[in-house]
Scaffold this motif. Structure first.
Motif, short mmCIF file in Angstrom:
data_model
loop_
_atom_site.label_atom_id
_atom_site.label_comp_id
_atom_site.label_asym_id
_atom_site.label_seq_id
_atom_site.Cartn_x
_atom_site.Cartn_y
_atom_site.Cartn_z
N TYR A 54 34.31 34.76 37.89
CA TYR A 54 34.69 35.62 39.01
C TYR A 54 33.46 36.34 39.56
O TYR A 54 33.27 36.41 40.76
CB TYR A 54 35.73 36.63 38.52
CG TYR A 54 36.09 37.69 39.54
CD1 TYR A 54 36.72 37.35 40.72
CD2 TYR A 54 35.81 39.03 39.30
CE1 TYR A 54 37.05 38.33 41.66
CE2 TYR A 54 36.14 40.02 40.21
CZ TYR A 54 36.76 39.66 41.39
OH TYR A 54 37.08 40.62 42.31
N ARG A 55 32.64 36.85 38.66
CA ARG A 55 31.34 37.41 39.05
C ARG A 55 30.27 36.35 38.89
O ARG A 55 30.46 35.35 38.20
CB ARG A 55 30.98 38.60 38.16
CG ARG A 55 32.03 39.66 37.98
CD ARG A 55 32.26 40.49 39.21
NE ARG A 55 32.88 41.78 38.88
CZ ARG A 55 33.36 42.63 39.78
NH1 ARG A 55 33.32 42.34 41.06
NH2 ARG A 55 33.89 43.79 39.40
N SER A 56 29.14 36.59 39.52
CA SER A 56 27.96 35.78 39.28
C SER A 56 26.78 36.70 39.05
O SER A 56 26.57 37.64 39.81
CB SER A 56 27.67 34.85 40.46
OG SER A 56 26.46 34.13 40.23
N MET A 57 26.02 36.42 38.01
CA MET A 57 24.81 37.18 37.73
C MET A 57 23.59 36.55 38.39
O MET A 57 22.47 37.04 38.26
CB MET A 57 24.59 37.29 36.22
CG MET A 57 25.82 37.69 35.43
SD MET A 57 26.64 39.18 36.04
CE MET A 57 25.51 40.46 35.48
N LEU A 58 23.81 35.43 39.11
CA LEU A 58 22.71 34.71 39.76
C LEU A 58 22.77 34.81 41.28
O LEU A 58 21.81 35.22 41.92
CB LEU A 58 22.72 33.25 39.32
CG LEU A 58 22.55 33.00 37.82
CD1 LEU A 58 22.67 31.52 37.50
CD2 LEU A 58 21.21 33.54 37.33
N VAL B 62 35.93 32.83 29.56
CA VAL B 62 36.83 31.70 29.36
C VAL B 62 37.79 31.64 30.54
O VAL B 62 38.15 32.67 31.11
CB VAL B 62 37.63 31.81 28.03
CG1 VAL B 62 36.69 31.77 26.84
CG2 VAL B 62 38.48 33.06 28.01
N LYS B 63 38.20 30.45 30.89
CA LYS B 63 39.15 30.28 31.97
C LYS B 63 39.96 29.01 31.73
O LYS B 63 39.54 28.13 30.96
CB LYS B 63 38.44 30.21 33.31
CG LYS B 63 37.57 28.99 33.51
CD LYS B 63 36.75 29.07 34.78
CE LYS B 63 37.56 29.36 36.01
NZ LYS B 63 36.73 29.42 37.23
N GLY B 64 41.12 28.95 32.39
CA GLY B 64 41.92 27.76 32.18
C GLY B 64 43.21 27.79 32.98
O GLY B 64 43.36 28.57 33.93
N ALA C 24 53.40 26.00 33.36
CA ALA C 24 52.70 25.20 34.37
C ALA C 24 52.30 26.07 35.56
O ALA C 24 53.13 26.79 36.12
CB ALA C 24 53.58 24.05 34.83
N GLY C 25 51.01 26.01 35.92
CA GLY C 25 50.53 26.74 37.08
C GLY C 25 50.09 28.15 36.81
O GLY C 25 49.69 28.86 37.75
N LEU C 26 50.13 28.61 35.55
CA LEU C 26 49.66 29.96 35.21
C LEU C 26 48.17 29.87 34.88
O LEU C 26 47.78 29.41 33.81
CB LEU C 26 50.45 30.52 34.03
CG LEU C 26 50.05 31.93 33.58
CD1 LEU C 26 50.16 32.93 34.72
CD2 LEU C 26 50.92 32.37 32.39
N ASN C 27 47.34 30.30 35.82
CA ASN C 27 45.88 30.24 35.68
C ASN C 27 45.34 31.57 35.17
O ASN C 27 45.88 32.63 35.49
CB ASN C 27 45.24 29.92 37.03
CG ASN C 27 45.72 28.60 37.60
OD1 ASN C 27 45.35 27.54 37.12
ND2 ASN C 27 46.55 28.66 38.64
N TYR C 28 44.26 31.52 34.41
CA TYR C 28 43.74 32.73 33.79
C TYR C 28 42.23 32.70 33.69
O TYR C 28 41.59 31.64 33.75
CB TYR C 28 44.34 32.91 32.38
CG TYR C 28 43.98 31.81 31.41
CD1 TYR C 28 42.85 31.89 30.60
CD2 TYR C 28 44.77 30.67 31.32
CE1 TYR C 28 42.52 30.88 29.72
CE2 TYR C 28 44.46 29.65 30.43
CZ TYR C 28 43.33 29.76 29.64
OH TYR C 28 43.00 28.75 28.77
N LEU C 29 41.66 33.89 33.54
CA LEU C 29 40.23 34.07 33.32
C LEU C 29 40.02 35.36 32.56
O LEU C 29 40.70 36.36 32.82
CB LEU C 29 39.49 34.11 34.65
CG LEU C 29 38.00 34.50 34.64
CD1 LEU C 29 37.24 33.70 35.70
CD2 LEU C 29 37.81 35.99 34.89
#
Length: 529
Positions: free
Chosen positions: A208-212, A365-367, A374-379
């Motif tokens: 979600y964030r990027s350090m670059l 982690v994400k998935g 079904a369809g429950l996305n997480y991070l």
């Protein structure tokens, strides 16, 4: 499988299957693609965003949403335009184009500060293709708003609407007025090369964030070359940024400018493992005497930027980084980043808190299909940046654009943990987010959080710990329920709630608010800082 998924993506956008589509980046939309992108049975370059769509890169898994309520034969024209199609949509053998009106009308209440908030945005988007090799996309927005208390204070402090442009009215008025636009043109002559000229944002990473390099700051002009060779994708980009904080030479010259050059190589080692290598250089534009400006030494698209910077004996700001992801399970991917701004090995191991050890990292982690739903996305993600990371002698050399960070919106000197979940059932969409951070604010001295503060205003060489300074706890909770009216441009009715607290020994600022609105587009508008 790749071809079928891509065909569904083009159906969603109303484009022909022979064209290359420009896919604007929005984290909330890309998270819905987790099942396609992060399955151990696929091998996509997921860390370079936004993408130009083809059957070897990122594709969307929004087929079920795009088909809901679609009946071109029985539904009348007005119903189709409101719920299933672009406002204007033309598809010919040699070109395609679509056009949409993008409203964003919201009203809310900041109960802690007794402020009624509102947003009045009228926007547009136009996209399409010319032949099989050219594509284009542009959007524009005219906005007026009354923000909640903490966002108003933030805007007044730097004079910039978060992620957009400068505030026309200035700090003397609570109502804010601004306009901004994006435009991108792409040429893809073959399967190896893609050339993009744009005024937009870019993102490197799987989190979600990027350090670059993130999409936190305002849009900027850039030219980007992406080369694909088998399982390797290589990006070279040159960009120009603005610094409204530095004194202008004259009104006619506008805000002071600075340049950036970026390289990123993403290698899909196999279906599970990917590794990435990143470097960048920031240098300031011409000074009052007209010297320097764009440095042709950084034109070579394959050279290591840090080496050239050293050979030039230049005062430029170099940053290097690494990314990685590993698909640990079929529905769980581990990812991370490491950014090095400056680094002195003996000082790191001395554990004295040397100011010049400037680095940041990310682990997450994400998935998808969490708890077999079904369809429950997480991070879930952890981010950390040492004091003074991304800062430089002046804001004209720091790792920022338009007074905001090019990486993490909190700047530096912080630790953050966050989690984001979303789920969609038919046309109902649900999302939830929670952030917790600890950071050190400046309290009469520069402790390295604000990247716009020159690092040579620090008071010492040692004793800098992450979170040092005015120790502050930050909490942010965000929940939203939406009913999607038209998936083509994410037109939806949305009810949202936000709770934010920033607490230290000097203050305890809370924001509790509820919002409701008719919204559209896939743009990111960050307010979780």
């Amino acid at each position: 499988m790749k071809r079928n998924l891509f065909s569904l993506l083009l159906t969603l956008a109303g484009l022909s299957a022979s064209a290359q589509q420009i896919i604007p980046y929005s984290y909330s939309q890309y998270q819905k693609l987790n099942k396609s992108l992060y399955s151990k049975d696929t091998r996509f370059h997921t860390s370079l965003r936004p993408t130009i769509g083809d059957d070897t890169t990122i594709v969307r898994q929004l087929d079920s949403l795009s088909m809901i309520g679609t009946d071109r034969v029985r539904n009348p024209w007005a119903t189709r335009k409101l719920f299933n199609e672009h406002l204007v949509e033309i598809n010919k053998e040699d070109f395609s184009v679509y056009l949409d009106f993008l409203p964003d009308f919201q009203i809310g209440r900041d109960t802690e500060h007794k402020i009624t908030t509102w947003l009045n945005t009228r926007g547009y988007q136009v996209g399409g293709t010319i032949g099989k090799k050219f594509s284009f996309y542009t959007s524009g927005f005219e906005n007026q708003s009354r923000f909640n208390n903490y966002l108003t204070n933030y805007i007044n402090s730097i004079g910039v609407i978060p992620g957009m442009v400068n505030d026309k009215f200035g700090a003397n008025k609570n109502t804010k007025d601004w306009a901004y636009a994006t435009a991108v043109v792409n040429f893809t002559p073959n399967k190896f090369f893609s050339f993009t000229l744009g005024h937009d944002k870019n993102f490197v990473g799987d989190g979600y964030r990027s350090m670059l390099l993130s999409d936190v700051s305002a849009s900027y002009p850039f030219f980007k070359i992406v080369t694909t060779l088998g399982n390797v994708k290589y990006m070279t980009m040159w960009a120009q940024f603005q610094d409204p904080l530095s004194q202008q030479f004259s009104y006619d010259n506008g805000f002071r400018k600075k340049w950036g050059a970026f390289h990123y190589l993403d290698w899909n080692v196999n279906n599970r493992l990917s590794l990435g290598f990143f470097d960048s250089i920031i240098w300031q534009d011409a000074d009052a005497t007209g010297k320097r400006g764009f440095d042709v030494s950084y034109l070579n698209p394959v050279i290591f930027l840090r080496t050239v910077e050293g050979m030039n004996g230049s005062p430029d700001n170099a940053l290097i980084g690494f990314t990685g992801k590993y698909k640990l399970l079929n529905n769980l991917t581990v990812y991370g980043q490491w950014a090095i701004d400056e680094f002195t090995a003996k000082e790191v191991f001395s554990n004295k808190g040397y100011w010049g050890n400037k680095f940041a990292y990310q682990l997450g982690v994400k998935g998808f299909d969490a708890f077999k739903v079904a369809g429950l996305n997480y991070l879930a993600e952890f981010n950390m940046a040492r004091p003074f990371t991304y800062s430089q002698r002046t804001s004209l050399l720091n790792y920022g654009n338009y007074a905001e960070a090019l990486a993490h919106p909190m700047g530096a000197n912080f630790r953050e943990v966050l989690t984001i979940w979303n789920y969609q059932y038919n046309k109902w969409a649900f999302s939830a987010q929670a952030n917790y951070a600890r950071y050190g604010l400046d309290n009469g001295q520069n402790v390295g959080k604000d990247i716009n503060e020159p690092y040579d205003t620090r008071t010492g060489q040692y004793g800098y710990k992450t979170g040092g300074g005015l120790k502050t706890n930050f909490m942010y909770l965000d929940g939203r329920v939406s009913y999607v009216l038209n998936p083509k441009y994410n037109l939806r009715l949305e009810l949202g709630g936000i709770y934010r607290q920033e607490k230290n020994s000097l203050s305890n600022d809370k924001t509790t608010m509820v919002t409701f609105g008719l919204r559209s587009t896939f743009r990111n508008i960050y307010q979780d800082f």
